[in-house]
Design an enzyme around this catalytic site. Structure first.
Site, PDB file in Angstrom:
ATOM      1  N   ASP A  13     -29.065  -4.201   9.150  1.00 13.79           N
ATOM      2  CA  ASP A  13     -29.768  -4.493  10.395  1.00 13.79           C
ATOM      3  C   ASP A  13     -31.049  -3.671  10.483  1.00 13.79           C
ATOM      4  O   ASP A  13     -31.142  -2.555   9.966  1.00 13.79           O
ATOM      5  CB  ASP A  13     -28.854  -4.167  11.577  1.00 13.79           C
ATOM      6  CG  ASP A  13     -29.421  -4.633  12.898  1.00 13.79           C
ATOM      7  OD1 ASP A  13     -30.298  -3.932  13.449  1.00 13.79           O
ATOM      8  OD2 ASP A  13     -28.999  -5.690  13.384  1.00 13.79           O
ATOM      9  N   HIS A  69     -26.351  -8.488  17.527  1.00 10.24           N
ATOM     10  CA  HIS A  69     -26.800  -8.198  16.169  1.00 10.24           C
ATOM     11  C   HIS A  69     -25.735  -8.549  15.134  1.00 10.24           C
ATOM     12  O   HIS A  69     -26.047  -9.075  14.068  1.00 10.24           O
ATOM     13  CB  HIS A  69     -27.151  -6.713  16.037  1.00 10.24           C
ATOM     14  CG  HIS A  69     -28.378  -6.308  16.776  1.00 10.24           C
ATOM     15  ND1 HIS A  69     -29.419  -5.626  16.187  1.00 10.24           N
ATOM     16  CD2 HIS A  69     -28.757  -6.489  18.062  1.00 10.24           C
ATOM     17  CE1 HIS A  69     -30.368  -5.399  17.079  1.00 10.24           C
ATOM     18  NE2 HIS A  69     -29.978  -5.906  18.224  1.00 10.24           N
TER      19      HIS A  69
END
Length: 490
Positions: free
Chosen positions: A124, A20
């Site tokens: 995120d 990520h």
């Protein structure tokens, strides 16, 4: 125009695991290259790698682009000191506690936004609470989506039509309705819902379930993809979302390093092999003669499965680079006796972190054995390298369908069941060897390489000036500049 861009301040909140954080930091570099002021919100042990990577293209005398470091809530979450990234966890219980820590970053994020006063927050998808916190200060929150349009479209169709309920067995295939292509899956391949009723598991449940809601409640969604890769699914996603859809596709973000060799080798953690040694080994090989084998930062195979992989690599008689997680500590339990001596010169084993983009971009690489994580999939596509697909968890079985059934640049190894990062399908070396040979020799792979080469060209065109992703990034920055004038004042 550049002077106006400098007035826009974008904050970034990456989830703390390589799959990520690395693409989000690539995105940060894209904003920096456009003259936008950036601040990355992170924790002490993650800060050095971020600083090193971003400074590759920054003027060290400039303080326009900064890192904001907040303490990691190890004690509060019940974690040992030194675990500040998901890939540092060593058990399922520790992973669940890590998700508790992610939830405990809400108050520090609030303080960060109040102190730094950015004009927008890119967070995120695994931080659903970021939307409400940013809203307190009139700051638009953008989701950075860590998957592509195809897997998102599959998930939307599954949630809308529930075709999995029409089959009696977990292994019976069913057609996912309404998609532009005939995509068949089984229940065994579906991404598992993270459910919890109490205690530690509740934090994981809230973050995962909240990730879906964040797509609807945020100001907009930024995808690491490009239109030409999955045009039918960009359209499917935006049409299904309707008026709720504010979408920008700005990928492949890894191509921010296309002119910087040091950037390719500097992504993520420090590589466990020097750039020089890696390139020296590859330079001695013919084009399309090396198989690259890597299963991401979270996959943990059993000793029995690792032994089967080793046997297949030795028997297939192709050059290979094999990335192994960790050191040599337990290798005596599974590594065939004399393996390294027998494959010397033919095989290169990297224990730890590999400079993946640097390796994939080399002309010697002819195939990539991958877990089908979105980053690895997109990096392979950007390098024009066909894949042997070995999905394990998350949305990886959906990504496999894109690679093999839609783009037709991959060969399935035979993984059939979703699992918690360990691989539920035990594959014999004969099956693995067969897939390795398919990706390296024969007429079929020649056609795959032609298709993969065309996709690589499309990827590069997308990020060049005038390309679809370049234009979407320009549009995103222009939107930020326009919205800046009407944001609430602190």
């Amino acid at each position: 125009m550049e002077e106006s861009k400098e007035e826009v301040h974008v904050a970034f909140f990456p989830f703390m695991t390589p799959g990520h954080s690395i693409p989000m930091l690539d995105l940060v570099r894209l904003f920096i290259a456009r003259g936008v002021k950036t601040t990355v919100f992170t924790t002490p042990l993650n800060a050095p790698n971020i600083s090193k990577y971003l400074n590759i293209i920054q003027d060290s005398s400039s303080n326009k682009n900064t890192i904001y470091v907040t303490p990691f809530p190890s004690k509060e979450a019940g974690l040992p000191e030194g675990v500040e990234s998901q890939d540092s966890t060593t058990s399922p219980e520790m992973t669940l506690k890590f998700f508790v820590a992610m939830e405990l970053l809400q108050d520090p994020l609030d303080v960060f936004l109040k102190e730094t006063k950015p004009h927008c927050l890119v967070a995120d998808n695994f931080f659903p609470y970021a939307t409400d916190i940013a809203s307190k200060y009139g700051i638009p929150r953008f989701v950075f989506q860590f998957t592509g349009f195809f897997p998102m479209s599959v998930m939307m169709a599954l949630n809308r039509f529930h075709p999995q309920n029409s089959v009696s067995s977990d292994d019976d295939p069913f057609l996912v309705p309404s998609l532009p292509h005939d995509i068949k899956l089984t229940k065994s391949q579906l991404q598992r819902e993270y459910e919890g009723s109490d205690g530690i598991d509740t934090a994981l449940s809230r973050l995962c379930n909240g990730a879906g809601r964040a797509l609807f409640t945020s100001y907009g969604v930024i995808f690491n993809s490009f239109y030409q890769l999955e045009p039918d699914y960009v359209d499917y996603y935006t049409n299904t979302m309707g008026k709720r859809s504010r979408v920008w596709h700005v990928g492949p973000v890894s191509l921010c390093n296309r002119r910087h060799v040091e950037g390719k080798s500097g992504r993520g953690r420090s590589a466990s092999i020097s750039e020089h040694l890696c390139l020296e080994w590859l330079n001695a090989k013919e084009p399309n003669s090396v198989i690259y084998v890597c299963f991401g930062s979270l996959t943990c195979f059993s000793n029995e499965q690792l032994k089967e992989i080793a046997t297949a690599l030795e028997r297939c008689e192709e050059y290979f680079i094999w990335v192994l997680k960790g050191g040599k500590d337990n290798e005596q339990e599974w590594l065939p006796q004399g393996f390294e001596e027998r494959v010397e010169g033919k095989g290169l084993i990297i224990r730890g972190w590999a400079p993946q983009v640097l390796i994939l971009d080399h002309e010697a690489i002819g195939g990539f054995v991958t877990h089908c994580g979105w980053n690895s999939t997109l990096e392979s596509i950007s390098a024009g390298v066909p894949m042997v697909t070995w999905p394990i968890y998350a949305e990886q079985f959906y990504n496999e369908k894109l690679v093999t059934d839609v783009l037709k640049v991959g060969v399935k190894v035979g993984s059939m069941k979703w699992s918690e990062t360990t691989g539920a399908t035990h594959l014999k070396h004969e099956e693995i060897e067969k897939a390795l040979k398919q990706i390296m020799v024969g007429e079929e792979v020649l056609e795959m390489r032609k298709r993969a080469s065309k996709l690589k060209e499309m990827a590069y065109n997308a990020v060049e000036e005038g390309g679809s992703s370049y234009s979407h990034l320009t549009s995103l920055i222009d939107d930020l500049m326009a919205s800046k004038a009407v944001l609430q004042k602190f």
